[in-house]
Design a protein around this motif. Structure first.
Motif, PDB file in Angstrom:
ATOM      1  N   TRP A 179       0.823  -1.208   0.000  1.00  0.00           N
ATOM      2  CA  TRP A 179       0.000   0.000   0.000  1.00  0.00           C
ATOM      3  C   TRP A 179       0.857   1.257   0.000  1.00  0.00           C
ATOM      4  N   ILE A 180       1.982   1.224   0.686  1.00  0.00           N
ATOM      5  CA  ILE A 180       2.893   2.366   0.638  1.00  0.00           C
ATOM      6  C   ILE A 180       3.437   2.545  -0.777  1.00  0.00           C
ATOM      7  N   SER A 181       3.719   1.425  -1.435  1.00  0.00           N
ATOM      8  CA  SER A 181       4.165   1.492  -2.827  1.00  0.00           C
ATOM      9  C   SER A 181       3.081   2.087  -3.715  1.00  0.00           C
ATOM     10  N   LEU A 182       1.821   1.766  -3.398  1.00  0.00           N
ATOM     11  CA  LEU A 182       0.712   2.336  -4.161  1.00  0.00           C
ATOM     12  C   LEU A 182       0.668   3.858  -3.997  1.00  0.00           C
ATOM     13  N   ILE A 183       0.936   4.334  -2.780  1.00  0.00           N
ATOM     14  CA  ILE A 183       0.980   5.787  -2.554  1.00  0.00           C
ATOM     15  C   ILE A 183       2.090   6.409  -3.398  1.00  0.00           C
ATOM     16  N   ILE A 184       3.264   5.794  -3.348  1.00  0.00           N
ATOM     17  CA  ILE A 184       4.398   6.334  -4.116  1.00  0.00           C
ATOM     18  C   ILE A 184       4.064   6.361  -5.599  1.00  0.00           C
ATOM     19  N   ALA A 185       3.381   5.314  -6.076  1.00  0.00           N
ATOM     20  CA  ALA A 185       2.975   5.282  -7.483  1.00  0.00           C
ATOM     21  C   ALA A 185       2.024   6.427  -7.804  1.00  0.00           C
ATOM     22  N   CYS A 186       1.098   6.710  -6.863  1.00  0.00           N
ATOM     23  CA  CYS A 186       0.165   7.825  -7.064  1.00  0.00           C
ATOM     24  C   CYS A 186       0.900   9.162  -7.082  1.00  0.00           C
ATOM     25  N   ILE A 187       1.897   9.309  -6.213  1.00  0.00           N
ATOM     26  CA  ILE A 187       2.671  10.546  -6.186  1.00  0.00           C
ATOM     27  C   ILE A 187       3.435  10.717  -7.486  1.00  0.00           C
ATOM     28  N   ILE A 188       4.005   9.627  -7.979  1.00  0.00           N
ATOM     29  CA  ILE A 188       4.703   9.693  -9.267  1.00  0.00           C
ATOM     30  C   ILE A 188       3.728  10.090 -10.376  1.00  0.00           C
ATOM     31  N   GLY A 189       2.487   9.577 -10.286  1.00  0.00           N
ATOM     32  CA  GLY A 189       1.465   9.959 -11.253  1.00  0.00           C
ATOM     33  C   GLY A 189       1.161  11.449 -11.192  1.00  0.00           C
ATOM     34  N   VAL A 190       1.097  12.001  -9.968  1.00  0.00           N
ATOM     35  CA  VAL A 190       0.857  13.438  -9.820  1.00  0.00           C
ATOM     36  C   VAL A 190       2.024  14.241 -10.381  1.00  0.00           C
ATOM     37  N   ILE A 191       3.250  13.752 -10.153  1.00  0.00           N
ATOM     38  CA  ILE A 191       4.430  14.432 -10.713  1.00  0.00           C
ATOM     39  C   ILE A 191       4.372  14.413 -12.232  1.00  0.00           C
ATOM     40  N   ALA A 192       3.992  13.252 -12.783  1.00  0.00           N
ATOM     41  CA  ALA A 192       3.850  13.161 -14.236  1.00  0.00           C
ATOM     42  C   ALA A 192       2.795  14.145 -14.739  1.00  0.00           C
ATOM     43  N   TYR A 193       1.714  14.293 -13.968  1.00  0.00           N
ATOM     44  CA  TYR A 193       0.678  15.274 -14.320  1.00  0.00           C
ATOM     45  C   TYR A 193       1.266  16.679 -14.346  1.00  0.00           C
ATOM     46  N   ARG A 194       2.058  17.011 -13.331  1.00  0.00           N
ATOM     47  CA  ARG A 194       2.659  18.338 -13.263  1.00  0.00           C
ATOM     48  C   ARG A 194       3.525  18.597 -14.492  1.00  0.00           C
ATOM     49  N   LEU A 195       4.314  17.592 -14.879  1.00  0.00           N
ATOM     50  CA  LEU A 195       5.207  17.770 -16.017  1.00  0.00           C
ATOM     51  C   LEU A 195       4.428  17.900 -17.315  1.00  0.00           C
ATOM     52  N   ALA A 196       3.320  17.142 -17.414  1.00  0.00           N
ATOM     53  CA  ALA A 196       2.560  17.141 -18.661  1.00  0.00           C
ATOM     54  C   ALA A 196       1.737  18.411 -18.849  1.00  0.00           C
ATOM     55  N   VAL A 197       1.099  18.890 -17.766  1.00  0.00           N
ATOM     56  CA  VAL A 197       0.184  20.024 -17.921  1.00  0.00           C
ATOM     57  C   VAL A 197       0.906  21.357 -17.876  1.00  0.00           C
ATOM     58  N   TYR A 198       2.161  21.374 -17.375  1.00  0.00           N
ATOM     59  CA  TYR A 198       2.856  22.656 -17.328  1.00  0.00           C
ATOM     60  C   TYR A 198       2.994  23.245 -18.720  1.00  0.00           C
TER      61      TYR A 198
END
Length: 869
Positions: free
Chosen positions: A413-432
């Motif tokens: 589950w902690i790995s799932l959180i990290i995966a979600c955070i990486i997804g948010v980072i990817a969102y930041r990079l894509a939408v900027y």
């Protein structure tokens, strides 16, 4: 006739049996299903066994209930049962009035008068010396009235102890027992002790205390937010476990006041020193910032831009990134130590005043979980008690397998959180890039309807923070069930062990869930971006170029992230805590509103309230500890965080009080001598906070680069020229087709034939230098200064922390003296009691045989001899 009606109304609202004498200590409710023969058999067996255990039962028929469906079984514990189990549970009761004078000479005490509560509310019981109850020595204790000797909270605790261990099915192979299993399988709908009155008005029964009404009047109403908490009354009504929570929450809120004042002063310092902010003036200046052309912040969709366009974010950053930031980070490192040390002293005082000294051993030995006892298959000698006890046989392979499975689930589950955070980072990079393209002229080009505040960086940061907050809330709901499931699977022995195991799992998860995005912004964003012509990409994917910091610095982005997540959690938490139980109670009691209030019995009123589960306090602690992490781990980026926490906690205390008093059934009283595993978690967060704040000041803030420039590279010890010095130069011709802005993305003022270079945040040699684009010596000087600052700050703060912890004793000397005095009196009084008892026995015996007892006093003890004359 009117008297009969009045008695009937009073009887419906009474906390006594129909005879008006036997107090209702517990209520069981159930709905008699037509197809529930098996449930009926369980109830008959269970209630018969309760009566065999000495409890008295009285059933209210469904025809008497408001919905005409629910039966209510009222339970009363007579004196013999209470005395027996008080002896078993070693409940401390008074044997002598406290004769130690209390010194309360407080300077200028009149200033605190508006915050005081009436003494009968603050101290509902006299102060006594206490000793564990012994049924064989009843006359040793101060018993005026057996009916009121044990308060309702102790009575319901004893009754629940019996309910949790009373069997409802017996056979050679299996022994099923406990009210919890009967609630789980639907045999009973609910089990709860009664409130002693309505919360908005006192009881009409003269024998009832109406403590609930007093708590609501003096504690739960919001307009009492400036008043002290009646902790002794809370403890008397709800038990020590809930009392210790509100004591901790109140003390934490009081200590937050000092942190909030210092944080506000630091913020105001940054606000009032705008005119001294030389680097911001250079950025905003058209002669300096207006002539500095910056390199694009993303590939293809971002154009060139002028540094002066970041004027607003530079001013905003100065409010949090100034000399006061360093001072506040050091102050909070010391504050957290003072908070924890003074809480230990406060806790030690409460342990003594609430008879919790040496309670942990009793709890470990006596308060076994019924779920554990039902799984036990063999008996073993307890080395402490020298008695045979039931134990759970587990093979080494089974134990290791369960532990591995449990922690593998947590890691997953902690790995799932990290995966979600990486997804948010990817969102930041894509939408900027998308935001930059929409806002065209420059990365800080405005959406004009809101002035010059919204930039691509800000838009990306705010939307990403909001998405991250939603993900946090969703993952919390999902993981909560998983954590409870894997903790149940471990079958902890005691309630304390169960809560500690669940606490560790939930906190590890929430730590990663809430703080990971802040750690990313503080320590990773803008640190691994490369330089123009050689950018670094996430996972090597050319469309996800690593983020650079906001032109005003990464600290302002960390502040934004912290404010959104922290404030969002606090607002959502308070709304959820107050609104959800109120709506559910309103919906559940809608039928009762159609009938006169006098027909709505005390047990039906409480039955319609929300149940306070055994994990109710767990979530309250978890919420506050997560907040504690926000105001300590990242406080260097946002000095106003303690002020936000203070305002939230002032509301939180009264929301929790209102919720406990008006929206929840009365919980079963239970003991706790401390805040448990949360103490160690707070200590760990306190140590980690020193490290994180040191790294934030060193690597996230621009404080160290500015100081290095002023003392090592400035000719006149001023900040003039700092902006140009902190920016490196890149030759535009060095851009590849993948990095160069597309046609039409650069602003109209940009002319590539005239402008041949652009600037970027870093310390690198320019094009044409023999060490082209490698780091300059200034970069290494700054890095050395950052590391030196971290080492010095950590050592200074830790030395002060350890010195303060050493200087402040955990237990006040006054409390130590009282504990010694009480133990001495217990021994002396018990000794005298036994001697007097023996005198009486010998006197009675010698009256029959005409003998006179002679007592010879010995130096160490009394030796009693009988000699016939």
């Amino acid at each position: 006739m009117e008297e009969e009606v009045d008695k009937r109304q009073q009887g419906k609202d009474s906390v006594f049996f129909r005879d008006g004498k036997k107090r209702i200590d517990f209520i069981l409710s159930y709905v008699d299903d037509r197809d529930g023969e098996r449930k009926q058999e369980r109830r008959r067996e269970y209630e018969a066994n309760l009566q065999k255990a000495g409890l008295e039962l009285e059933t209210e028929d469904k025809s008497e209930s408001d919905d005409r469906k629910t039966y209510f079984v009222k339970i009363h514990a007579p004196w013999e049962v209470l005395a027996t189990y008080a002896d078993v549970l070693k409940i401390k009761v008074p044997f002598k009035a406290n004769d130690i004078p209390v010194h309360q000479d407080i300077p200028m005490d009149w200033l605190f008068t508006p915050f005081r509560l009436p003494d009968h509310i603050m101290n509902p019981e006299p102060d006594y010396f206490t000793s564990p109850f012994n049924k064989g020595k009843i006359d040793f204790f101060l018993i005026d009235d057996k009916d009121t000797f044990f308060p309702p909270s102790v009575r319901n605790r004893i009754v629940y102890y019996i309910l949790a261990r009373c069997p409802y099915y017996k056979s050679d192979r299996e022994d099923k027992k406990g009210i919890k299993r009967l609630l789980n399988n639907g045999t009973y709908g609910s089990a709860f002790p009664l409130h002693d009155s309505r919360y908005w008005k006192p009881s009409r029964d003269s024998n009832s205390e109406s403590e609930r009404f007093n708590l609501y009047t003096h504690w739960a109403r919001f307009f009492s937010f400036f008043k002290e908490q009646p902790l002794n009354l809370i403890r008397k009504y709800y038990g020590e476990k809930i009392g210790i929570y509100f004591a901790w929450l109140g003390f934490y809120t009081e200590m937050l006041f000092f942190a909030a004042v210092v944080g506000l002063i630091c913020f105001l310092y940054g606000l009032f020193t705008f005119d001294d902010n030389v680097w911001s003036k250079e950025i905003c200046s058209e002669e300096i910032g207006g002539n500095i052309i910056m390199c694009p912040l993303c590939d293809k969709k971002c154009g060139y831009w002028k540094l002066s366009s970041t004027c607003n974010s530079s001013w905003q950053s100065h409010m949090f990134d100034n000399v006061g930031t360093v001072f506040f980070a050091i102050f909070m490192g010391i504050w957290v130590t003072l908070f924890l040390e003074f809480w230990k002293r406060r806790q030690a005082r409460l342990e003594y005043e609430w008879d919790l000294v040496d309670f942990e051993e009793e709890q470990q030995q006596l308060q076994l979980r019924p779920e554990y006892e039902t799984k036990c298959t063999s008996r073993r000698l307890n080395r402490v008690t020298q008695e045979m006890e039931w134990v759970l046989d587990r093979t080494a392979a089974e134990l290791v397998g369960k532990v591995l499975l449990c922690w593998a689930t947590v890691v997953l589950w902690i790995s799932l959180i990290i995966a979600c955070i990486i997804g948010v980072i990817a969102y930041r990079l894509a939408v900027y890039a998308a935001f930059a393209s929409i806002m065209k002229d420059s990365p800080t080009n405005n959406i004009h309807v809101v002035g010059s505040l919204i930039t691509p960086q800000l838009a990306t940061s705010v939307t990403a923070s909001c998405i991250n907050f939603v993900i946090i809330m969703i993952l919390n709901l999902m993981y909560e069930r998983v954590a409870i499931w894997i903790t149940d699977m471990e079958i902890p022995k005691t309630h304390l062990e169960y809560e500690n195991k669940l606490t560790v799992k939930m906190f590890l998860f929430q730590f990663v869930n809430y703080y990971s995005s802040c750690f990313y912004v503080a320590f990773f964003k803008g640190k691994f971006v490369g330089y123009p012509g050689d950018y670094i990409y996430m996972f090597g994917w050319s469309k996800l170029r690593n983020e650079e910091c906001d032109p005003g610095g990464c600290l302002i982005e960390l502040t934004t992230q912290l404010v959104i997540v922290m404030s969002g959690k606090q607002v959502w938490g308070n709304v959820q805590e107050a609104l959800v139980p109120w709506v559910m109670n309103w919906w559940g009691s809608r039928k009762a509103r159609n009938h006169p209030e006098s027909c709505y019995s005390r047990w039906e009123q409480d039955h319609d309230l929300q149940n306070f589960g055994h994990l109710g306090l767990f979530y309250e602690y978890l919420e506050m500890v997560i907040q504690f992490g926000f105001i300590t781990l990242f406080v260097a980026s946002f000095p106003l965080a303690p002020l936000l926490a203070l305002l939230n906690n002032i509301i939180e205390v009264r929301v929790d009080a209102w919720k406990f008093t008006t929206q929840f059934r009365r919980p079963v009283a239970s003991k706790a001598h401390s805040i448990g595993a949360w103490q160690e978690i707070l200590n760990g967060v306190a140590v980690l906070s020193v490290v994180t704040n040191a790294f934030i000041v060193a690597f996230t803030s621009d404080m160290i680069p500015r100081l290095v420039y002023m003392y090592a590279y400035s000719n006149d010890l001023s900040m003039k020229g700092y902006i140009s010095n902190s920016l490196s130069v890149f030759n535009i011709s060095g851009f590849s087709d993948d990095n160069r802005p597309e046609d039409g993305e650069s602003p109209e003022w940009f002319n590539s034939s005239v402008i041949t270079t652009c600037r970027y945040r870093d310390y690198r040699y320019p094009s044409g230098h023999e060490k082209q684009y490698s780091h300059t010596m200034q970069f290494w000087h700054i890095l050395a200064a950052k590391l030196a600052f971290i080492i010095i700050m950590e050592h200074v703060v830790f030395m002060v922390k350890f010195f303060v912890a050493w200087m402040i004793p955990d237990v006040p000397s006054e409390v130590k003296a009282r504990i010694k005095r009480e133990r001495y009196l217990i021994q002396e009084y018990l000794h005298n009691y036994e001697v007097e008892k023996l005198k009486i026995q010998l006197s009675q015996r010698n009256e029959d045989c005409c003998c006179t007892p002679v007592i010879y006093p010995d130096i160490s003890r009394h030796v009693v001899l009988s000699q016939c004359l």
